[in-house]
Enzyme design. Structure first.
Site, PDB file in Angstrom:
ATOM      1  N   CYS A  50       0.818  -1.208   0.000  1.00  0.00           N
ATOM      2  CA  CYS A  50       0.000   0.000   0.000  1.00  0.00           C
ATOM      3  C   CYS A  50       0.852   1.258   0.000  1.00  0.00           C
ATOM      4  O   CYS A  50       0.390   2.329  -0.404  1.00  0.00           O
ATOM      5  CB  CYS A  50      -0.935   0.006   1.208  1.00  0.00           C
ATOM      6  SG  CYS A  50      -0.106  -0.059   2.806  1.00  0.00           S
ATOM      7  N   ARG A  52       4.232   1.372  -1.299  1.00  0.00           N
ATOM      8  CA  ARG A  52       5.324   1.416  -2.275  1.00  0.00           C
ATOM      9  C   ARG A  52       5.137   0.383  -3.381  1.00  0.00           C
ATOM     10  O   ARG A  52       4.532  -0.677  -3.164  1.00  0.00           O
ATOM     11  CB  ARG A  52       6.675   1.176  -1.592  1.00  0.00           C
ATOM     12  CG  ARG A  52       6.914  -0.252  -1.126  1.00  0.00           C
ATOM     13  CD  ARG A  52       8.287  -0.411  -0.466  1.00  0.00           C
ATOM     14  NE  ARG A  52       8.355   0.341   0.772  1.00  0.00           N
ATOM     15  CZ  ARG A  52       9.205   1.352   0.970  1.00  0.00           C
ATOM     16  NH1 ARG A  52      10.056   1.706   0.031  1.00  0.00           N
ATOM     17  NH2 ARG A  52       9.214   1.998   2.123  1.00  0.00           N
ATOM     18  N   GLU A 114       8.405  -1.048  11.135  1.00  0.00           N
ATOM     19  CA  GLU A 114       7.229  -1.936  11.079  1.00  0.00           C
ATOM     20  C   GLU A 114       7.629  -3.298  10.516  1.00  0.00           C
ATOM     21  O   GLU A 114       8.423  -3.393   9.579  1.00  0.00           O
ATOM     22  CB  GLU A 114       6.100  -1.285  10.278  1.00  0.00           C
ATOM     23  CG  GLU A 114       6.414  -0.999   8.814  1.00  0.00           C
ATOM     24  CD  GLU A 114       5.936  -2.102   7.898  1.00  0.00           C
ATOM     25  OE1 GLU A 114       5.376  -3.083   8.394  1.00  0.00           O
ATOM     26  OE2 GLU A 114       6.175  -1.990   6.690  1.00  0.00           O
ATOM     27  N   GLN A 116       5.845  -5.870   9.073  1.00  0.00           N
ATOM     28  CA  GLN A 116       5.186  -6.556   7.962  1.00  0.00           C
ATOM     29  C   GLN A 116       5.985  -6.510   6.670  1.00  0.00           C
ATOM     30  O   GLN A 116       5.902  -7.419   5.840  1.00  0.00           O
ATOM     31  CB  GLN A 116       3.804  -5.951   7.697  1.00  0.00           C
ATOM     32  CG  GLN A 116       2.811  -6.182   8.811  1.00  0.00           C
ATOM     33  CD  GLN A 116       2.735  -4.975   9.738  1.00  0.00           C
ATOM     34  OE1 GLN A 116       3.742  -4.324   9.997  1.00  0.00           O
ATOM     35  NE2 GLN A 116       1.563  -4.690  10.232  1.00  0.00           N
ATOM     36  N   GLN A 120       6.513  -9.139   3.426  1.00  0.00           N
ATOM     37  CA  GLN A 120       6.090  -8.758   2.081  1.00  0.00           C
ATOM     38  C   GLN A 120       7.242  -8.883   1.085  1.00  0.00           C
ATOM     39  O   GLN A 120       7.042  -9.302  -0.060  1.00  0.00           O
ATOM     40  CB  GLN A 120       5.548  -7.328   2.108  1.00  0.00           C
ATOM     41  CG  GLN A 120       4.222  -7.217   2.841  1.00  0.00           C
ATOM     42  CD  GLN A 120       3.857  -5.778   3.170  1.00  0.00           C
ATOM     43  OE1 GLN A 120       4.713  -4.916   3.299  1.00  0.00           O
ATOM     44  NE2 GLN A 120       2.559  -5.519   3.308  1.00  0.00           N
TER      45      GLN A 120
END
Length: 442
Positions: A50, A52, A114, A116, A120
């Site tokens: 969301c 990059r 962060e 996550q 990813q």
């Protein structure tokens, strides 16, 4: 080959532009195959989140590869090149590796540290590997990146405090609703981000959670974990009036919640306000919803101010992480250099092997013609030595004539030669002197 990282992110582009170049999961395999099918880009991986869209590649043309890659991105998404040129960035070589390590470690995220993003990036690597768009160059780069990110996570406090987009969304909800214990949240999606949102809401004692998802089983799994209710996306209009808080994060390419449905829900709520956060890119909630008087709609970009307040505790850890990354970049560069050396060693060995075979064949013919074995062996050794020495000796003579003492000193170090102080000048102050290399002509 040169490693390149080209991207557009939350620091360089608005949500509209990021939406335009986002890759859906369904597009990814075809995009990877298309991008890696040309001569310039032989290895490609794509990271699309969301915040990059980044493309990692090994390129053969390091002067135009970045521009060609940007052109491909523009063409693939049917987005004008002039819209992407002002907001894209390109890193090459060691800088590209450094950037990838920062991204994987969370140092380049909207929320510092962060967690996550590492998952990813690992998914991006796995997808590219499955699509066949990876070779040894990007494989090695990703392995270095993952190794560094693991060290950053284990050796620093970069990820200890719960600061994330999900956490920021819940923090913002707390600022609007002083006590969440009497409120109901509708969570749209059932992925990792929504799961984090649910965890943070549950810690605040939220009254009820409703989870809406395209697949009911996934919604039910998450809802059950937090004692909530599971519904399908199509059922949202029937339940929306119950929600005081709506937080959405899906991979849908089209909005899942429109202005009409929200207007209807507000009427049933007698215009009691609804707080909404749209974390998704492309957006899940139509922008026109924000025009309604009783709706407080925030996007990912709106969370930045909240996030800034919560990230200060990670800044010291980020300094340590930067040092770890620099060590990782150094190791990456050394590995690249060693690969170059390996190629040179192979070429050198092949050259010597060819000389050996040639001279061995000559020696065998001498033996067959009746020449004494000792004479044949001496001839073999002499010829082989002369042939091996011929090209280096010629280069040394040329270096001496041109005053290139760096080349001469490198040769001495390479073969561990002790030539004494009287044979070669010690510094470049002696340029122009005639040098007797005291070597026989082959």
């Amino acid at each position: 080959m040169t490693l390149i990282a080209l991207g557009i992110n939350h620091n360089t582009a608005s949500v509209d532009v990021r939406e335009a170049v986002a890759f859906s999961p369904e597009q990814m395999a075809a995009a990877l195959r298309e991008a890696s099918s040309g001569k310039t880009l032989q290895e490609v991986a794509i990271l699309s989140t969301c915040n990059r869209t980044e493309i990692y590649a090994n390129i053969t043309d390091d002067t135009q590869g970045g521009q060609k890659l940007l052109g491909w991105l523009s063409e693939f998404h049917n987005t004008p090149l002039e819209a992407l040129e002002p907001c894209h960035y390109v890193h090459e070589g060691a800088d590209a590796a450094r950037h990838m390590m920062k991204v994987a470690s969370g140092l380049d995220s909207l929320v510092l540290g962060e967690p996550q993003i590492l998952g990813q990036m690992k998914s991006a690597y796995a997808t590219a590997n499955e699509a066949g768009s990876l070779k040894s160059g990007l494989h090695n780069a990703f392995h270095q990146v993952f190794s560094v990110a693991k060290r950053v996570r284990s050796e620093t406090a970069i990820g200890e405090n719960p600061v994330s987009v999900a956490y920021a969304a819940v923090t913002l909800a707390q600022q609007i609703f002083s006590d969440l214990k009497n409120d109901t949240a509708l969570l749209i999606g059932a992925g990792e981000t929504i799961e984090l949102v649910a965890q943070h809401l549950a810690k605040q004692g939220l009254k009820k959670i409703i989870v809406a998802n395209r697949t009911l089983a996934n919604a039910a799994r998450l809802a059950e974990e937090f004692g909530g209710e599971a519904i399908l996306l199509a059922e949202i209009p029937e339940h929306l009036h119950k929600a005081d808080i709506v937080i959405s994060s899906t991979a849908s390419q089209l909005p899942v919640l429109g202005k009409g449905a929200v207007e209807a829900a507000l009427k049933r709520r007698r215009h009691k306000p609804i707080f909404m956060v749209d974390i998704a890119v492309p957006r899940d909630i139509e922008a026109q919803v924000g025009e309604l008087d009783d709706v407080y709609l925030y996007t990912v970009d709106d969370l930045k101010e909240v996030i800034d307040e919560n990230m200060r505790s990670r800044e010291q850890a980020a300094e340590i992480a930067t040092e770890i990354i620099e060590e990782g970049v150094g190791r990456y560069q050394k590995e690249l250099n060693s690969l170059d050396a390996v190629a040179t060693v192979k070429a050198f060995r092949a050259s010597v092997d060819a000389l050996r075979e040639t001279e061995l064949e000559k020696a065998l013919k001498l033996l067959q013609s009746g020449v004494e074995p000792s004479d044949a062996l001496n001839q073999l050794a002499r010829n082989l030595a002369n042939k091996i020495m011929h090209k280096p000796t010629a280069k040394l003579r040329k270096a001496g004539a041109e005053g290139d003492f760096d080349a001469i000193n490198t040769f001495q170090a390479l073969f561990e030669l002790d030539v004494g102080t009287d044979t070669l000048p010690a510094t470049n102050d002696s340029k122009g002197q005639n040098i007797d290399l005291n070597s026989e002509k082959p």
